[in-house]
Design a protein around this motif. Structure first.
Motif, PDB file in Angstrom:
ATOM      1  N   SER A   3     119.955  31.654  28.548  1.00 27.33           N
ATOM      2  CA  SER A   3     120.051  32.306  30.104  1.00 27.33           C
ATOM      3  C   SER A   3     119.341  33.414  30.095  1.00 27.33           C
ATOM      4  CB  SER A   3     121.469  32.596  30.449  1.00 27.33           C
ATOM      5  OG  SER A   3     121.975  33.163  29.811  1.00 27.33           O
ATOM      6  N   VAL A   4     119.071  33.747  31.197  1.00 28.82           N
ATOM      7  CA  VAL A   4     118.261  35.166  31.697  1.00 28.82           C
ATOM      8  C   VAL A   4     118.840  36.005  32.705  1.00 28.82           C
ATOM      9  CG1 VAL A   4     116.029  36.276  32.383  1.00 28.82           C
ATOM     10  CG2 VAL A   4     115.943  33.967  31.023  1.00 28.82           C
ATOM     11  N   ALA A   5     119.057  37.153  32.544  1.00 27.89           N
ATOM     12  CA  ALA A   5     119.530  38.105  33.439  1.00 27.89           C
ATOM     13  C   ALA A   5     118.733  39.033  34.160  1.00 27.89           C
ATOM     14  CB  ALA A   5     121.022  38.718  33.070  1.00 27.89           C
ATOM     15  N   GLN A   6     118.598  39.149  35.339  1.00 29.11           N
ATOM     16  CA  GLN A   6     117.768  40.150  35.990  1.00 29.11           C
ATOM     17  C   GLN A   6     118.767  41.082  36.797  1.00 29.11           C
ATOM     18  OE1 GLN A   6     113.982  37.189  36.669  1.00 29.11           O
ATOM     19  NE2 GLN A   6     113.712  39.367  37.269  1.00 29.11           N
ATOM     20  N   PRO A   7     119.200  42.144  36.252  1.00 24.30           N
ATOM     21  CA  PRO A   7     120.196  42.690  37.106  1.00 24.30           C
ATOM     22  C   PRO A   7     119.890  43.320  38.261  1.00 24.30           C
ATOM     23  CG  PRO A   7     119.401  44.139  35.218  1.00 24.30           C
ATOM     24  CD  PRO A   7     118.828  42.912  35.096  1.00 24.30           C
ATOM     25  N   GLU A   8     118.867  43.573  38.610  1.00 24.41           N
ATOM     26  CA  GLU A   8     118.200  44.441  39.841  1.00 24.41           C
ATOM     27  C   GLU A   8     117.513  43.311  40.876  1.00 24.41           C
ATOM     28  OE1 GLU A   8     116.786  48.540  37.770  1.00 24.41           O
ATOM     29  OE2 GLU A   8     115.893  46.385  37.505  1.00 24.41           O
ATOM     30  N   ASP A   9     118.260  43.261  42.233  1.00 25.53           N
ATOM     31  CA  ASP A   9     117.582  42.488  43.132  1.00 25.53           C
ATOM     32  C   ASP A   9     116.356  42.891  43.467  1.00 25.53           C
ATOM     33  OD1 ASP A   9     120.901  41.265  44.440  1.00 25.53           O
ATOM     34  OD2 ASP A   9     119.689  40.338  43.008  1.00 25.53           O
ATOM     35  N   GLN A  10     116.473  44.284  43.677  1.00 22.74           N
ATOM     36  CA  GLN A  10     115.138  44.770  44.111  1.00 22.74           C
ATOM     37  C   GLN A  10     114.897  46.288  43.487  1.00 22.74           C
ATOM     38  OE1 GLN A  10     114.301  44.726  48.461  1.00 22.74           O
ATOM     39  NE2 GLN A  10     113.824  47.098  48.599  1.00 22.74           N
ATOM     40  N   VAL A  11     113.433  46.516  43.147  1.00 21.71           N
ATOM     41  CA  VAL A  11     113.178  47.844  42.716  1.00 21.71           C
ATOM     42  C   VAL A  11     112.221  48.408  43.449  1.00 21.71           C
ATOM     43  CG1 VAL A  11     111.842  49.010  40.597  1.00 21.71           C
ATOM     44  CG2 VAL A  11     113.544  46.827  40.215  1.00 21.71           C
ATOM     45  N   PRO A  31     113.383  33.943  20.252  1.00 19.84           N
ATOM     46  CA  PRO A  31     113.327  33.494  21.576  1.00 19.84           C
ATOM     47  C   PRO A  31     111.703  33.723  22.092  1.00 19.84           C
ATOM     48  CG  PRO A  31     113.697  35.960  21.278  1.00 19.84           C
ATOM     49  CD  PRO A  31     114.015  35.149  19.994  1.00 19.84           C
ATOM     50  N   TYR A  32     111.381  32.804  22.951  1.00 16.32           N
ATOM     51  CA  TYR A  32     109.733  32.895  23.425  1.00 16.32           C
ATOM     52  C   TYR A  32     109.978  33.474  25.026  1.00 16.32           C
ATOM     53  CZ  TYR A  32     108.544  30.293  19.344  1.00 16.32           C
ATOM     54  OH  TYR A  32     108.381  29.737  18.287  1.00 16.32           O
ATOM     55  N   LEU A  33     109.536  34.783  24.915  1.00 17.25           N
ATOM     56  CA  LEU A  33     109.819  35.337  26.459  1.00 17.25           C
ATOM     57  C   LEU A  33     108.552  35.481  27.312  1.00 17.25           C
ATOM     58  CD1 LEU A  33     112.051  38.134  24.502  1.00 17.25           C
ATOM     59  CD2 LEU A  33     112.734  36.515  26.575  1.00 17.25           C
ATOM     60  N   PHE A  34     108.560  35.219  28.668  1.00  9.97           N
ATOM     61  CA  PHE A  34     107.591  35.326  29.571  1.00  9.97           C
ATOM     62  C   PHE A  34     107.876  36.189  30.649  1.00  9.97           C
ATOM     63  CE2 PHE A  34     105.282  31.844  27.589  1.00  9.97           C
ATOM     64  CZ  PHE A  34     106.208  31.307  27.023  1.00  9.97           C
ATOM     65  N   TRP A  35     107.015  36.684  31.284  1.00  8.78           N
ATOM     66  CA  TRP A  35     107.078  37.149  32.769  1.00  8.78           C
ATOM     67  C   TRP A  35     106.026  36.770  33.557  1.00  8.78           C
ATOM     68  CZ3 TRP A  35     110.517  40.194  35.196  1.00  8.78           C
ATOM     69  CH2 TRP A  35     111.295  41.094  34.442  1.00  8.78           C
ATOM     70  N   VAL A  93     112.675  32.568  29.318  1.00  8.54           N
ATOM     71  CA  VAL A  93     112.879  32.614  28.103  1.00  8.54           C
ATOM     72  C   VAL A  93     113.135  30.864  27.575  1.00  8.54           C
ATOM     73  CG1 VAL A  93     115.485  32.292  28.140  1.00  8.54           C
ATOM     74  CG2 VAL A  93     114.253  33.283  26.064  1.00  8.54           C
ATOM     75  N   ARG A  94     112.381  30.601  26.398  1.00 10.72           N
ATOM     76  CA  ARG A  94     112.915  29.256  26.016  1.00 10.72           C
ATOM     77  C   ARG A  94     113.417  29.503  24.461  1.00 10.72           C
ATOM     78  NH1 ARG A  94     106.961  26.703  26.109  1.00 10.72           N
ATOM     79  NH2 ARG A  94     108.400  24.767  26.423  1.00 10.72           N
ATOM     80  N   GLY A  95     113.895  28.637  23.962  1.00  9.09           N
ATOM     81  CA  GLY A  95     114.352  28.797  22.606  1.00  9.09           C
ATOM     82  C   GLY A  95     113.850  27.758  21.586  1.00  9.09           C
ATOM     83  N   GLY A  96     114.741  27.328  20.729  1.00  9.19           N
ATOM     84  CA  GLY A  96     113.850  26.308  19.561  1.00  9.19           C
ATOM     85  C   GLY A  96     113.942  24.951  20.252  1.00  9.19           C
ATOM     86  N   TYR A  98     112.597  21.672  21.853  1.00  3.77           N
ATOM     87  CA  TYR A  98     111.811  21.094  23.143  1.00  3.77           C
ATOM     88  C   TYR A  98     112.399  21.714  24.222  1.00  3.77           C
ATOM     89  CZ  TYR A  98     108.875  17.785  20.781  1.00  3.77           C
ATOM     90  OH  TYR A  98     107.948  17.140  19.997  1.00  3.77           O
ATOM     91  N   SER A  99     113.101  22.848  24.071  1.00  2.53           N
ATOM     92  CA  SER A  99     113.776  23.693  25.283  1.00  2.53           C
ATOM     93  C   SER A  99     112.697  24.002  26.334  1.00  2.53           C
ATOM     94  CB  SER A  99     114.677  24.763  24.895  1.00  2.53           C
ATOM     95  OG  SER A  99     113.856  25.984  24.347  1.00  2.53           O
ATOM     96  N   THR A 100     112.904  23.741  27.597  1.00  2.00           N
ATOM     97  CA  THR A 100     112.086  24.350  28.666  1.00  2.00           C
ATOM     98  C   THR A 100     112.259  25.816  29.047  1.00  2.00           C
ATOM     99  OG1 THR A 100     113.634  23.382  30.352  1.00  2.00           O
ATOM    100  CG2 THR A 100     111.715  22.043  29.501  1.00  2.00           C
ATOM    101  N   LEU A 101     111.389  26.253  29.578  1.00  2.00           N
ATOM    102  CA  LEU A 101     111.538  27.602  30.294  1.00  2.00           C
ATOM    103  C   LEU A 101     112.962  27.740  31.384  1.00  2.00           C
ATOM    104  CD1 LEU A 101     108.116  29.087  30.855  1.00  2.00           C
ATOM    105  CD2 LEU A 101     109.703  29.861  29.268  1.00  2.00           C
ATOM    106  N   THR A 102     113.628  28.548  31.029  1.00  2.00           N
ATOM    107  CA  THR A 102     114.697  28.980  31.861  1.00  2.00           C
ATOM    108  C   THR A 102     114.380  30.305  32.613  1.00  2.00           C
ATOM    109  OG1 THR A 102     116.548  27.988  30.746  1.00  2.00           O
ATOM    110  CG2 THR A 102     117.190  29.670  32.218  1.00  2.00           C
ATOM    111  N   PHE A 103     114.464  30.315  34.000  1.00  2.00           N
ATOM    112  CA  PHE A 103     114.067  31.659  34.641  1.00  2.00           C
ATOM    113  C   PHE A 103     115.338  32.394  35.213  1.00  2.00           C
ATOM    114  CE2 PHE A 103     109.284  31.273  35.278  1.00  2.00           C
ATOM    115  CZ  PHE A 103     109.515  29.843  34.988  1.00  2.00           C
ATOM    116  N   GLY A 104     115.131  33.660  35.198  1.00  2.73           N
ATOM    117  CA  GLY A 104     116.034  34.679  35.965  1.00  2.73           C
ATOM    118  C   GLY A 104     115.818  34.206  37.506  1.00  2.73           C
ATOM    119  N   LYS A 105     116.700  35.026  38.285  1.00  2.00           N
ATOM    120  CA  LYS A 105     116.642  34.944  39.748  1.00  2.00           C
ATOM    121  C   LYS A 105     115.570  35.552  40.340  1.00  2.00           C
ATOM    122  CE  LYS A 105     120.325  38.467  40.312  1.00  2.00           C
ATOM    123  NZ  LYS A 105     119.326  39.442  41.057  1.00  2.00           N
ATOM    124  N   GLY A 106     115.085  36.581  39.481  1.00  3.46           N
ATOM    125  CA  GLY A 106     113.883  37.146  40.197  1.00  3.46           C
ATOM    126  C   GLY A 106     114.233  38.609  40.509  1.00  3.46           C
TER     127      GLY A 106
END
Lengths: 113, 114
Positions: A3-11, A31-35, A93-96, A98-106
């Motif tokens: 899972s991914v948490a992006q705590p701010e809806d807006q900056v 973790p393999y991490l992406f923006w 983020v993706r883990g070990g 064949y896991s796919t990318l899981t996105f935060g809410k943005g």
């Protein structure tokens, strides 16, 4: 489950000031991490990634991100914001295996002139 | 290199109708993904293909959604019958094999179900 948490809806930030968009994650294994960035009516565009090695990674358009294993964070940063940076930013983020990318809410970034 | 192509860009249908989306990935990319992005939310994986085989379709509502990737190249995603809650942007992405790679996304198809 990962899972991914992006705590701010807006900056909100003024042009020329530094910006930070926060991201924390939960994953099994390394973790393999992406923006990614999304402009209106467009698909997601890759900004940067962390796979291994240096905790500070540099990406497109002057963005960088710092991987912090102990805090399970991967915050996106830029030393000097531009109005054109205003967009929706997603951490993923993706883990070990064949896991796919899981996105935060943005997080919507608004840079004011 | 050419990007991920998707069509149509926009589609408006009535509930209970059917709709299909098409995706052509980057040449040579073995893996293809369909994501659903509901307004205000992050993209959610619907299905992942590796070549022409399904790797993960655990979040695909199989009673109404179907997808195929014939010959391991382009792909279609179908919804039949559509519900109001299917209104979203449907994103196709592709990547080479391997965890080190990020995804390249298409521009998406914005579906509105009325």
């Amino acid at each position: 489950a990962q899972s991914v948490a992006q705590p701010e809806d807006q900056v909100n930030v003024a042009e020329g000031n530094p910006l930070t968009v926060k991201c924390t994650y939960s994953v099994s294994g390394n973790p393999y991490l992406f923006w990614y960035v999304q402009y209106p009516n467009r698909g997601l565009q890759f900004l940067l990634k962390y796979i291994t090695g240096n905790n500070l990674v540099k990406g497109s358009y002057g963005f960088e991100a710092e991987f912090n294993k102990s805090q399970t964070s991967f915050h996106l940063k830029k030393p000097s914001a531009l109005v054109s940076d205003s967009a929706l930013y997603f951490c993923a983020v993706r883990g070990g295996g064949y896991s796919t990318l899981t996105f935060g809410k943005g997080t919507m970034l608004l840079v004011s002139p | 290199e050419a990007g991920v192509a998707q069509s149509p860009r926009y589609k408006i249908i009535e509930k209970r109708q059917s709709v299909a989306f098409w995706c052509n990935p980057i040449s040579g990319h073995a893996t293809l993904y369909w994501y659903q992005q509901i307004l205000g939310q992050g993209p959610k994986l619907l299905i992942q293909f590796q070549n022409n085989g399904v790797v993960d379709d655990s979040q695909l509502p199989k009673d109404r959604f179907s997808a195929e990737r014939l010959k391991g190249v382009d792909s279609t995603l179908k919804i039949q019958p559509a519900k109001l809650e299917d209104s979203a942007v449907y994103l196709c992405a592709s990547s080479p094999l391997g965890r080190n790679y990020g995804y390249t996304f298409g521009s998406g198809t914005r579906l509105t179900v009325v």
